[in-house]
Design an enzyme around this catalytic site. Sequence first.
Site, PDB file in Angstrom:
ATOM      1  N   GLU A  77      -3.497   7.567  -4.208  1.00 31.44           N
ATOM      2  CA  GLU A  77      -3.381   6.286  -3.501  1.00 31.44           C
ATOM      3  C   GLU A  77      -3.110   5.161  -4.502  1.00 31.44           C
ATOM      4  O   GLU A  77      -3.846   5.009  -5.481  1.00 31.44           O
ATOM      5  CB  GLU A  77      -4.683   5.986  -2.748  1.00 31.44           C
ATOM      6  CG  GLU A  77      -4.623   4.706  -1.939  1.00 31.44           C
ATOM      7  CD  GLU A  77      -5.961   4.399  -1.276  1.00 31.44           C
ATOM      8  OE1 GLU A  77      -6.064   4.458  -0.044  1.00 31.44           O
ATOM      9  OE2 GLU A  77      -6.924   4.094  -2.012  1.00 31.44           O
ATOM     10  N   TYR A 100       0.856  -1.191   0.000  1.00 33.15           N
ATOM     11  CA  TYR A 100       0.000   0.000   0.000  1.00 33.15           C
ATOM     12  C   TYR A 100       0.892   1.242   0.000  1.00 33.15           C
ATOM     13  O   TYR A 100       1.861   1.318   0.769  1.00 33.15           O
ATOM     14  CB  TYR A 100      -0.896   0.018   1.261  1.00 33.15           C
ATOM     15  CG  TYR A 100      -1.699   1.289   1.376  1.00 33.15           C
ATOM     16  CD1 TYR A 100      -2.986   1.359   0.863  1.00 33.15           C
ATOM     17  CD2 TYR A 100      -1.166   2.436   1.963  1.00 33.15           C
ATOM     18  CE1 TYR A 100      -3.731   2.532   0.935  1.00 33.15           C
ATOM     19  CE2 TYR A 100      -1.891   3.616   2.034  1.00 33.15           C
ATOM     20  CZ  TYR A 100      -3.171   3.654   1.522  1.00 33.15           C
ATOM     21  OH  TYR A 100      -3.892   4.811   1.595  1.00 33.15           O
TER      22      TYR A 100
END
Length: 412
Positions: free
Chosen positions: A197, A109
């Site tokens: 993101e 992530y």
Amino acid sequence: MNLHEFQAKGLLRTYGVPVPDGGVASTASDALRVAKELKGEAWVLKVQVHAGGRGKAGGVKVVKSFSEVYDEATQMIGMKIVTKQTGPEGKIARRILVEQATDIKKEIYLSFLVDRDSEQCMIIASAEGGMEIEEVAKNNPTAVVKELINPVTGMGLFLGRKIAKGIGLDSSLLNKFADVAHKLYECFIDHDCMMLEINPLVVTGDGDILCLDAKMAVDENALYRHSKIEEMKDYGELEPQEVRASIFDLSYVSMDGNIGCMVNGAGLAMATMDIIKSFNGEPANFLDVGGGADVNKVREAFKIILTDPKVKVIFVNIFGGIVRCDLIAKGVLTASDEVPSDRHIVVRLDGTNVEEGRRILNEGAEKSGLNIVTCDTMADAAQKAVRLAAGEPLEEVKKSPTKSAARKGGAK
Ligand code: ADP
Ligand code: MG
């Protein structure tokens, strides 16, 4: 403003960020053409909607033949996708992204965002990619690494390596990771992003780093200097009322209740919703006509509120400063022609030319027999709006508000 994954990946590519080869398709035959151009033996089809969690909801499919590409694309284009982020009503997927399937060894992530507390940009990373970061932060907080980015030095390679080490990446990947993080940050800053993101950023079987997903949100207030980004706005992702509101420079957000609110100023909008709630009512929307409200804007605001079938009462709560109450009153009378007889209008005006405004409204309502109730205070108006929305007769409306409503209503 949110971008679609394919739009964000297109921008990232121009920064030299590694993303899978792919193309967007709005028909199954388009999807087949893209897959044929990409070559390879497996492809991934991904619905393009402004919401994450598509994988779990059937919005990401791996396919291994051209006939599967065609069949799955037929299913996916036009499908309604319901994820945690779309709400129960879901979103219709008008397009899909067709990509080369990647051999994934590890999912990471990585995101950049504006941290309001420190007033700096922040990089967040975790070795537990592919999962929602909120979940990871809750269940395994040590797995999440955060660093503030100094605005002068930017996302230096040393910082990238530090993050990579922090999430336990193999030493052979530190420089590759730092290079990708640096390029992502450049793209983030150049486009005045609120958030970028990448979930997941993956390590491939060949030991490369690749961005498999991209979620990008650009600050609306900066769009004036990003005309290319503004052109990417997908009005299909907005509610029709929001699109109409944006044409007339009104801010509209729909909600679940049955009292439509028309106010000027975000502060008054919030106070109006609060006071409705304190009388046990539910607002149907947040509609701010802004400082320069005129007859036209008021009419448009009414039209937009009335497109919501749940609305039983329109509560007009205007504080006249630059905008004059008599103009608002005229606007309400003009607009009220379009209000069906089973809906009520409750108006509370205060400020510049309020006496004239009230006179115009009362006379107009009497002449035309419209369902307009005028009130002097916010508390009185809110209480009446709640009663009318609940189908109760106004004669029974209590004169004194509840304690909390009186406190808030004190602001008039
Ligand atoms: P969402 O976050 O909306 O669920 P993602 O783009 O993150 O959508 O995709 C979900 C999962 O699908 C990823 O975690 C990854 O495992 C897989 N996936 C996505 N794109 C590809 C790709 N090009 N090749 C292989 N697997 C992929
Ligand atoms: Mg994702």
